[in-house]
Write a protein that holds these residues in place. Structure first.
Motif, PDB file in Angstrom:
ATOM      1  N   GLY A 119       3.814   2.521  -6.614  1.00 22.33           N
ATOM      2  CA  GLY A 119       3.323   1.502  -7.861  1.00 22.33           C
ATOM      3  C   GLY A 119       1.870   0.682  -5.985  1.00 22.33           C
ATOM      4  N   SER A 120       2.076  -0.765  -5.680  1.00 20.15           N
ATOM      5  CA  SER A 120       2.068  -1.223  -4.711  1.00 20.15           C
ATOM      6  C   SER A 120       1.962  -1.812  -3.567  1.00 20.15           C
ATOM      7  CB  SER A 120       0.622  -2.157  -5.578  1.00 20.15           C
ATOM      8  OG  SER A 120       0.420  -3.304  -4.876  1.00 20.15           O
ATOM      9  N   SER A 121       1.830  -1.336  -2.612  1.00 22.91           N
ATOM     10  CA  SER A 121       2.113  -2.049  -1.274  1.00 22.91           C
ATOM     11  C   SER A 121       1.294  -3.245  -0.890  1.00 22.91           C
ATOM     12  CB  SER A 121       2.117  -1.440   0.099  1.00 22.91           C
ATOM     13  OG  SER A 121      -0.047  -0.789  -0.035  1.00 22.91           O
ATOM     14  N   SER A 122       1.353  -4.154  -2.010  1.00 24.51           N
ATOM     15  CA  SER A 122       0.292  -5.286  -1.800  1.00 24.51           C
ATOM     16  C   SER A 122       1.330  -5.891  -2.001  1.00 24.51           C
ATOM     17  CB  SER A 122      -0.560  -5.976  -2.650  1.00 24.51           C
ATOM     18  OG  SER A 122      -1.824  -4.831  -2.786  1.00 24.51           O
ATOM     19  N   GLY A 123       2.355  -6.337  -2.011  1.00 25.71           N
ATOM     20  CA  GLY A 123       3.129  -7.858  -2.582  1.00 25.71           C
ATOM     21  C   GLY A 123       4.641  -6.830  -2.270  1.00 25.71           C
ATOM     22  N   PRO A 124       5.888  -7.605  -2.287  1.00 27.73           N
ATOM     23  CA  PRO A 124       6.643  -7.702  -2.390  1.00 27.73           C
ATOM     24  C   PRO A 124       7.457  -6.907  -3.285  1.00 27.73           C
ATOM     25  CG  PRO A 124       6.868  -9.992  -2.082  1.00 27.73           C
ATOM     26  CD  PRO A 124       5.331  -9.271  -1.452  1.00 27.73           C
ATOM     27  N   GLY A 125       8.214  -5.889  -3.251  1.00 29.46           N
ATOM     28  CA  GLY A 125       9.035  -5.551  -4.995  1.00 29.46           C
ATOM     29  C   GLY A 125       8.474  -5.113  -5.634  1.00 29.46           C
ATOM     30  N   GLN A 126       6.968  -4.766  -5.231  1.00 32.58           N
ATOM     31  CA  GLN A 126       6.075  -3.639  -5.925  1.00 32.58           C
ATOM     32  C   GLN A 126       6.080  -2.549  -5.552  1.00 32.58           C
ATOM     33  OE1 GLN A 126       2.314  -5.897  -5.035  1.00 32.58           O
ATOM     34  NE2 GLN A 126       3.090  -8.139  -6.890  1.00 32.58           N
ATOM     35  N   GLY A 127       5.933  -1.677  -4.860  1.00 37.02           N
ATOM     36  CA  GLY A 127       5.894  -0.271  -4.406  1.00 37.02           C
ATOM     37  C   GLY A 127       7.371  -0.170  -3.824  1.00 37.02           C
ATOM     38  N   VAL A 128       7.394   1.449  -3.718  1.00 42.33           N
ATOM     39  CA  VAL A 128       8.197   1.870  -2.870  1.00 42.33           C
ATOM     40  C   VAL A 128       7.856   3.488  -1.966  1.00 42.33           C
ATOM     41  CG1 VAL A 128       9.067   3.265  -4.722  1.00 42.33           C
ATOM     42  CG2 VAL A 128      10.532   3.258  -3.335  1.00 42.33           C
ATOM     43  N   LEU A 129       8.075   3.437  -1.245  1.00 42.82           N
ATOM     44  CA  LEU A 129       7.740   4.786  -0.004  1.00 42.82           C
ATOM     45  C   LEU A 129       8.279   5.655  -0.285  1.00 42.82           C
ATOM     46  CD1 LEU A 129       5.771   4.562   2.187  1.00 42.82           C
ATOM     47  CD2 LEU A 129       7.418   4.368   3.975  1.00 42.82           C
ATOM     48  N   VAL A 130       7.659   7.185  -0.833  1.00 39.66           N
ATOM     49  CA  VAL A 130       8.191   8.027  -0.461  1.00 39.66           C
ATOM     50  C   VAL A 130       7.770   8.863  -0.193  1.00 39.66           C
ATOM     51  CG1 VAL A 130       8.774   7.222  -3.485  1.00 39.66           C
ATOM     52  CG2 VAL A 130       6.913   9.099  -2.852  1.00 39.66           C
ATOM     53  N   ASN A 131       8.292  10.160  -0.077  1.00 36.06           N
ATOM     54  CA  ASN A 131       8.163  11.577   0.565  1.00 36.06           C
ATOM     55  C   ASN A 131       8.199  12.368  -0.194  1.00 36.06           C
ATOM     56  OD1 ASN A 131       7.562  10.144   3.049  1.00 36.06           O
ATOM     57  ND2 ASN A 131      10.146  11.112   4.003  1.00 36.06           N
TER      58      ASN A 131
END
Ligand code: NAG
Ligand code: NAG
Ligand code: NAG
Length: 223
Positions: A119-131
């Motif tokens: 997703g996106s790291s530009s706004g809250p709730g838009q992305g998820v950090l994965v490994n």
């Protein structure tokens, strides 16, 4: 002095630790889609996963070699039995499950391929950090390659690519995961399973959690 250390930490990012292989939550409920690169199998399953009791329920529909199928299985690793359940006919078949339970986890010797934001790291709730991790698993008669993506926070499964010479690539994507058991009853055999006779079966047990995504053990060995 302590303030200085804390400050230094903030500057260089004490929190930005290198990701480590992890174990997924022991109780999970959710859905997954499964595809093979050969297009022989496409399926969607609802799963209930209990690593504490070593129990898995999979209710799956899809198509295998252009034929649709529906399968409902309850795998009880402690007891070493698998039930294939047919609610419509209220019938149940019981099979030996001799393989060991494999918890959902990134193996310790996996190599980190990278960290990314879905997703996106530009706004809250838009992305998820994965490994994303890669590695190999020695199975009974062959070696499997895998590439598994899990969330950085919580080690929730996102996707797994799995490859053996026999199966080709299998892709499993997890979604709508909830931590905990949404319906614990799904992990108990229905009453009409009580009288199920143990059927003997030759052939390989599912060796890993992944090999059970496929329609059937027999189907699996055909792929
Ligand atoms: C499945 O059906 C499609 C179209 O109906 C066909 O092109 C394909 O070859 C079929 N695949 C198999 C494995 O039978
Ligand atoms: C369930 O019942 C239907 C119709 O009565 C039958 O065609 C089907 O083969 C049965 N399935 C099983 C798994 O026994
Ligand atoms: C990691 O460990 C598994 C067994 O747990 C083994 O089969 C595999 O060869 C090892 N190596 C790699 C690179 O994953």
């Amino acid at each position: 002095m302590r303030v200085l250390v804390v400050l230094a930490c903030l500057l260089v990012g004490c929190l930005a630790q290198r990701p480590r292989p992890c174990r997924s939550p022991p109780l999970l409920t959710g859905s997954l889609s499964v595809y093979t690169a050969s297009e022989k199998l496409t399926a969607i399953a609802r799963y209930t996963y209990d690593a504490l009791g070593q129990r898995i329920r999979l209710i799956e529909s899809g198509s295998f070699k252009n034929k649709t199928f529906h399968i409902d299985v309850l795998l009880l690793y402690r007891q070493g039995v698998a039930y294939k359940i047919n609610y419509r006919n209220r019938t149940c078949s019981k099979k030996t499950l001799s393989s060991a339970f494999h918890p959902l986890a990134i193996p310790r010797n996996a190599s980190l391929q990278g960290q990314a934001v879905l997703g996106s790291s530009s706004g809250p709730g838009q992305g998820v950090l994965v490994n994303t991790w890669v590695g190999e698993l020695k199975m009974k008669s062959r070696t499997a390659k895998y590439m598994s993506t899990v969330t950085e926070f919580g080690c929730v499964p996102v996707s797994t690519l799995f490859h053996t010479d026999k199966t080709g690539w299998i892709v499993a994507s997890f979604f709508n995961n909830v931590i905990g058991l949404a319906n614990p009853e799904l992990l108990i055999p229905p009453a009409f399973c009580e009288n199920a006779q143990l059927e003997n079966e030759d052939g390989e047990d599912p060796v890993t959690f992944f090999s059970m995504f496929v329609k059937d053990k027999a189907a699996f060995s055909e792929m």
